[in-house]
Scaffold this motif. Structure first.
Motif, PDB file in Angstrom:
ATOM      1  N   LYS A  26       4.316   0.905  -4.748  1.00  0.00           N
ATOM      2  CA  LYS A  26       3.376   0.029  -5.254  1.00  0.00           C
ATOM      3  C   LYS A  26       3.628  -1.319  -4.999  1.00  0.00           C
ATOM      4  O   LYS A  26       1.965  -2.428  -5.323  1.00  0.00           O
ATOM      5  N   ASP A  27       5.105  -1.507  -4.876  1.00  0.00           N
ATOM      6  CA  ASP A  27       4.443  -3.261  -3.712  1.00  0.00           C
ATOM      7  C   ASP A  27       3.652  -3.302  -3.187  1.00  0.00           C
ATOM      8  O   ASP A  27       3.108  -4.414  -3.228  1.00  0.00           O
ATOM      9  N   VAL A  28       3.722  -2.058  -2.242  1.00  0.00           N
ATOM     10  CA  VAL A  28       3.128  -2.463  -0.946  1.00  0.00           C
ATOM     11  C   VAL A  28       1.716  -2.589  -0.795  1.00  0.00           C
ATOM     12  O   VAL A  28       0.509  -3.572  -0.427  1.00  0.00           O
ATOM     13  N   ARG A  56      -4.289  -3.827   6.894  1.00  0.00           N
ATOM     14  CA  ARG A  56      -3.647  -5.113   5.505  1.00  0.00           C
ATOM     15  C   ARG A  56      -2.581  -4.109   4.706  1.00  0.00           C
ATOM     16  O   ARG A  56      -1.616  -5.258   4.867  1.00  0.00           O
ATOM     17  N   VAL A  57      -2.237  -2.962   5.210  1.00  0.00           N
ATOM     18  CA  VAL A  57      -1.109  -2.305   4.262  1.00  0.00           C
ATOM     19  C   VAL A  57       0.059  -2.144   5.343  1.00  0.00           C
ATOM     20  O   VAL A  57       1.042  -2.542   4.916  1.00  0.00           O
ATOM     21  N   MET A  58      -0.006  -2.382   7.155  1.00  0.00           N
ATOM     22  CA  MET A  58       0.829  -2.351   7.656  1.00  0.00           C
ATOM     23  C   MET A  58       1.168  -3.740   7.571  1.00  0.00           C
ATOM     24  O   MET A  58       2.689  -4.196   7.744  1.00  0.00           O
ATOM     25  N   LYS A  59       0.237  -5.207   7.385  1.00  0.00           N
ATOM     26  CA  LYS A  59       0.673  -6.009   7.399  1.00  0.00           C
ATOM     27  C   LYS A  59       1.617  -6.756   5.623  1.00  0.00           C
ATOM     28  O   LYS A  59       2.862  -7.011   5.941  1.00  0.00           O
ATOM     29  N   ALA A  60       1.367  -5.949   4.948  1.00  0.00           N
ATOM     30  CA  ALA A  60       2.506  -5.579   3.884  1.00  0.00           C
ATOM     31  C   ALA A  60       3.797  -4.675   4.286  1.00  0.00           C
ATOM     32  O   ALA A  60       4.550  -5.623   3.422  1.00  0.00           O
ATOM     33  N   LEU A  64       6.922  -6.529   3.312  1.00  0.00           N
ATOM     34  CA  LEU A  64       8.317  -6.745   2.164  1.00  0.00           C
ATOM     35  C   LEU A  64       9.597  -5.737   2.559  1.00  0.00           C
ATOM     36  O   LEU A  64      10.216  -5.931   2.335  1.00  0.00           O
ATOM     37  N   ASP A  65       9.479  -5.399   4.064  1.00  0.00           N
ATOM     38  CA  ASP A  65      10.403  -4.833   4.864  1.00  0.00           C
ATOM     39  C   ASP A  65      10.700  -3.406   4.322  1.00  0.00           C
ATOM     40  O   ASP A  65      11.621  -2.984   3.560  1.00  0.00           O
ATOM     41  N   TYR A  66       9.708  -3.016   3.976  1.00  0.00           N
ATOM     42  CA  TYR A  66       9.390  -1.543   3.105  1.00  0.00           C
ATOM     43  C   TYR A  66       9.520  -0.993   4.358  1.00  0.00           C
ATOM     44  O   TYR A  66       9.828  -0.789   5.049  1.00  0.00           O
ATOM     45  N   VAL A  67      11.123   0.120   3.771  1.00  0.00           N
ATOM     46  CA  VAL A  67      11.594   1.069   4.905  1.00  0.00           C
ATOM     47  C   VAL A  67      10.959   2.504   3.903  1.00  0.00           C
ATOM     48  O   VAL A  67      11.100   3.016   2.977  1.00  0.00           O
ATOM     49  N   ILE A  68      10.261   3.231   4.446  1.00  0.00           N
ATOM     50  CA  ILE A  68       9.260   5.005   4.199  1.00  0.00           C
ATOM     51  C   ILE A  68      11.163   5.695   3.772  1.00  0.00           C
ATOM     52  O   ILE A  68      11.874   5.825   4.147  1.00  0.00           O
ATOM     53  N   ASN A  69      10.758   6.570   3.324  1.00  0.00           N
ATOM     54  CA  ASN A  69      11.803   7.216   1.937  1.00  0.00           C
ATOM     55  C   ASN A  69      10.927   8.478   2.570  1.00  0.00           C
ATOM     56  O   ASN A  69      10.698   9.237   2.789  1.00  0.00           O
ATOM     57  N   ALA A  70      12.058   8.597   3.575  1.00  0.00           N
ATOM     58  CA  ALA A  70      11.939   9.959   4.746  1.00  0.00           C
ATOM     59  C   ALA A  70      11.865  10.794   3.918  1.00  0.00           C
ATOM     60  O   ALA A  70      11.172  12.182   3.943  1.00  0.00           O
TER      61      ALA A  70
END
Length: 369
Positions: A26-28, A56-60, A64-70
């Protein structure tokens, strides 16, 4: 826009994360101005999205240093599938080469490879299999010899069926099958045949009293197979394998060294040593050198595996070649492509002797020390 900010009706509003909190989808989505569904599609790569939106999504994601929950992705069917690789330890050269083959093929098939060690404990092996079933591993590859006990076989059969029911696959790599009706992929090598061939080679050179360094606790498939080949070669040539020449070892250098010293401390009428692995043979060569015996002039030595070490020993070791990397690759390829390889779910890879400089005819009676 800084991390943990999102836009509400054109206004940038900062969201203060609690300590240790990680950014979410949601933050991304808020940071990139798209829906959470669109973010999920971009990250999964399983739905067409415009290049501008993806950028745009990958920039966010980066900001945000978002880590995908594998794990969450896997549960949703969009995650990276895994192949589990269970091995006795990580230091045995043969195990390492099988593992390299498993990893190479898993990567080529687009899978992630997980490595687990059992340290030779059957209970731990079964526990890891169950854990991998819970983690939805696509295949669970068991490498190396296993116990031949009936109770172990029954429990392993149950594990194979549980994996099959959950959509996974048990793979026996370098060990014999559990039974004709067990849902498992079996890729083994001619373990007994290799031992038979190299023992027959020593007999053809004229050796009649051969020591075997490789016996251990009964019920281990690798040990038992090599001992059967050793004994079968003697029988085929109307000879008796002397039991007093058989020594238990743990497939490491020190064990080969100590076993050879014990043999040399007794009756020295034997003229050759068959070491059940190249590493065991390396220890035997050290013990022979310390005793002032030349190889092969005074004592012949052969090994098994044909790991790179065999070519670096002095003299270079005559041994049995096993293509361990191909063993690992084949195991994963057949397990992950069962429809294409339906007739190859039990495969035997051949072995052959590599003749180098460590074996020759037995010495004459006047040259023996």
């Amino acid at each position: 826009m800084t991390p943990f900010q999102f836009s509400v009706k054109g206004a940038a509003v900062a969201r203060q994360p609690t300590s240790g909190e990680r950014p979410t989808v949601k933050d991304v989505a808020a940071s990139s101005g798209v829906s959470a569904t669109t973010v999920s599609r971009v990250l999964a790569g399983n739905y067409p999205v415009s290049a501008a939106t993806r950028a745009r999504v990958m920039k966010a994601v980066r900001e945000l240093d978002y880590v995908i929950n594998a794990q969450a992705r896997a549960l949703g069917g969009g995650g990276t599938k895994t192949v589990a690789f269970i091995v006795h330890d990580l230091v045995g050269p043969a195990f390492a080469y099988v593992g390299q083959g498993v990893e190479q093929q898993a990567t080529a098939e687009g899978r992630l490879c997980l490595v687990c060690t059992s340290h030779g404990d059957p209970e731990r092996e079964l526990e890891i299999i169950e854990l991998m079933r819970e983690q939805q591993a696509e295949a669970v590859v068991l490498v190396g010899g296993g116990s031949d006990s009936r109770s172990y076989a029954e429990r392993m059969t149950q594990a194979a069926r549980a994996l099959d029911k959950s959509g996974s696959r048990l793979v026996l790599c370098g060990r014999p099958p559990l039974g004709p009706d067990v849902p498992a992929t079996v890729v083994e090598y001619d373990n007994e045949g290799g031992a038979y061939a190299v023992t027959s080679y020593l007999i053809s050179l004229g050796h009649r009293d051969i020591a075997f360094l490789g016996a251990g606790e009964a019920g281990h498939s690798t040990v038992d197979g090599r001992l059967r080949g050793f004994e079968r070669a003697h029988k085929a040539h109307q000879l008796t394998a002397p039991p007093q020449r058989t020594r238990a070892v743990t497939f490491d250098r020190e064990s080969g060294y100590q076993a050879t010293r014990e043999l040399l401390a007794g009756d020295r009428t034997f003229t050759a040593i068959f070491a059940a692995t190249d590493v065991v043979a390396s220890g035997a060569l050290v013990a022979l050198r310390e005793a002032g015996l030349r190889v092969p002039q005074d004592m012949s030595v052969v090994g098994y595996d044909d790991i790179p070490l065999a070519r670096d020993l002095t003299p270079e070791l005559t041994t049995v070649h096993v293509d361990y990397e191909e063993l690992g690759r084949t195991a994963v390829r057949y397990a992950l492509n069962r429809e294409r390889h339906a007739l190859s779910q039990h495969t035997m890879i051949g072995t052959h002797i590599v003749i180098r400089n460590s074996a020759g005819p037995p010495p004459g009676p006047r040259t023996r020390s």
